[in-house]
Design a protein around this motif. Structure first.
Motif, PDB file in Angstrom:
ATOM      1  N   PHE A  63       0.828  -1.347  -0.040  1.00 42.83           N
ATOM      2  CA  PHE A  63       0.037  -0.052  -0.103  1.00 42.83           C
ATOM      3  C   PHE A  63       0.928   1.385   0.009  1.00 42.83           C
ATOM      4  CE2 PHE A  63      -3.014   3.324   0.778  1.00 42.83           C
ATOM      5  CZ  PHE A  63      -2.612   3.828   2.140  1.00 42.83           C
ATOM      6  N   SER A  64       1.872   1.310   0.998  1.00 49.53           N
ATOM      7  CA  SER A  64       2.800   2.577   1.221  1.00 49.53           C
ATOM      8  C   SER A  64       3.422   2.824  -0.513  1.00 49.53           C
ATOM      9  CB  SER A  64       3.923   2.221   2.132  1.00 49.53           C
ATOM     10  OG  SER A  64       3.201   2.314   3.360  1.00 49.53           O
ATOM     11  N   LEU A  65       3.970   1.637  -0.702  1.00 49.29           N
ATOM     12  CA  LEU A  65       4.705   1.883  -2.117  1.00 49.29           C
ATOM     13  C   LEU A  65       3.934   2.209  -3.524  1.00 49.29           C
ATOM     14  CD1 LEU A  65       7.212  -0.324  -0.981  1.00 49.29           C
ATOM     15  CD2 LEU A  65       7.943   1.051  -3.107  1.00 49.29           C
ATOM     16  N   PHE A 117      -4.448   9.009  -5.803  1.00 45.94           N
ATOM     17  CA  PHE A 117      -3.835   8.827  -4.785  1.00 45.94           C
ATOM     18  C   PHE A 117      -4.521   8.888  -3.554  1.00 45.94           C
ATOM     19  CE2 PHE A 117      -0.517   9.272  -1.368  1.00 45.94           C
ATOM     20  CZ  PHE A 117      -0.943  10.259  -0.653  1.00 45.94           C
ATOM     21  N   LEU A 171       1.602   9.092  -5.977  1.00 47.74           N
ATOM     22  CA  LEU A 171       2.008  10.556  -5.945  1.00 47.74           C
ATOM     23  C   LEU A 171       3.088  11.046  -6.850  1.00 47.74           C
ATOM     24  CD1 LEU A 171       2.815  11.273  -1.854  1.00 47.74           C
ATOM     25  CD2 LEU A 171       1.387  12.643  -3.511  1.00 47.74           C
ATOM     26  N   ALA A 225       1.145   3.830  -2.805  1.00 48.33           N
ATOM     27  CA  ALA A 225       0.651   5.272  -2.821  1.00 48.33           C
ATOM     28  C   ALA A 225       1.627   6.194  -3.230  1.00 48.33           C
ATOM     29  CB  ALA A 225       0.294   5.526  -1.313  1.00 48.33           C
ATOM     30  N   LEU A 226       2.846   6.022  -2.933  1.00 49.39           N
ATOM     31  CA  LEU A 226       4.130   6.742  -3.216  1.00 49.39           C
ATOM     32  C   LEU A 226       4.117   6.744  -4.773  1.00 49.39           C
ATOM     33  CD1 LEU A 226       6.828   8.272  -2.393  1.00 49.39           C
ATOM     34  CD2 LEU A 226       7.872   6.278  -2.412  1.00 49.39           C
ATOM     35  N   SER A 268      -5.749   5.711  -1.075  1.00 47.02           N
ATOM     36  CA  SER A 268      -5.439   6.036   0.153  1.00 47.02           C
ATOM     37  C   SER A 268      -6.740   5.839   0.897  1.00 47.02           C
ATOM     38  CB  SER A 268      -4.739   6.785   0.596  1.00 47.02           C
ATOM     39  OG  SER A 268      -3.510   7.176  -0.165  1.00 47.02           O
TER      40      SER A 268
END
Lengths: 124, 128
Positions: B78-80, B94, B86, B82-83, B98
């Protein structure tokens, strides 16, 4: 089939490691803030960014990325703990946990990528 | 059964199921949103269901909760993703992405707890 086994074995390690780290941290930090899951998710996000930059071999990515780190980190536990904070009316902790995990997760992932690029450059 | 073996088995299945869903959906982001939402519901539901249920052995409980649902969902992916959204300037998606992962996950967990709570009340203290 090999791919599935790679993911599965990574998953075994990820889940077990997550549990062990959770127990370790929970026994040492007494706080309503879910530090165990938070640290695990941050470290996992960092490492995934790092590994995806450094390694490009499919099987390795399946094992470490999808398998291990995918299982090591967890959003379901995050959700559950978040709701528990709400139930206990710890609104500030809830906001800190949700926003903190969200923003720091992305920052750690970015840091992992930067670190990976730095490591690759150092070896040139 | 040994705790760690039980968790390992759950993790094995959870990771593989997450992977199979990932390769069978045309967009990566969709599979992450799906597993994280469904997994959040599942973990909360099973955890609440297992509370005070002594008829189910501990190893089976953690195999399903910590093992399976813990591994079925993922925060690192998820973090990657989302990044990535962005960095690509896809701001609208985004926030949508999220929101689905985080807010829907929380919402589904809350709904799951509510459902189990209602089930308990109906049965007057005795769960099936």
């Amino acid at each position: 089939m090999i791919k599935i086994l790679l993911v599965g074995c990574g998953g075994i390690l990820g889940a077990v490691t997550r549990y062990a780290v959770n127990v370790y941290i929970s026994n040492r930090i007494y706080s309503l803030f879910p530090w165990a899951t938070f640290s695990i998710n941050m470290v996992g996000s960092f490492l995934l960014g790092l590994f995806l930059i450094i390694f490009h071999e499919d099987n390795f990515i399946l094992f470490i990325g999808t398998g291990f780190l995918g299982s090591f980190t967890t959003l379901s536990t995050f959700s559950y703990e978040g709701i528990q904070l709400l139930k206990k009316e710890k609104i500030k902790l809830f906001i800190a946990y949700v926003l903190g995990s969200f923003m720091m997760g992305i920052i750690f992932a970015y840091a992992g990528i930067i670190t990976g690029k730095f490591i690759i450059e150092s070896f040139k | 059964m040994n705790k760690y073996i039980a968790i390992g088995i759950g993790g094995f299945i959870g990771a593989i199921l997450r992977y199979l869903i990932e390769i069978s959906t045309p967009c990566f982001y969709c599979s992450t949103m799906f597993v994280n939402s469904v997994g959040s519901f599942g973990l909360a539901f099973m955890t609440a269901l297992f509370l005070n249920l002594s008829s189910i052995p501990n190893w089976l409980k953690i195999s399903i909760t910590v093992g399976f649902f813990g591994s079925f969902t993922t925060f690192s992916t998820f973090s990657l993703e989302a990044l990535e959204l962005l960095e690509n300037g896809n701001i609208l998606f985004f926030f949508f992405y999220s929101g689905i992962n985080l807010l829907l996950g929380l919402l589904f967990a809350a709904i799951a707890l509510y459902i189990v709570n209602r089930l308990r009340k109906d049965k007057k203290g005795n769960l099936i």
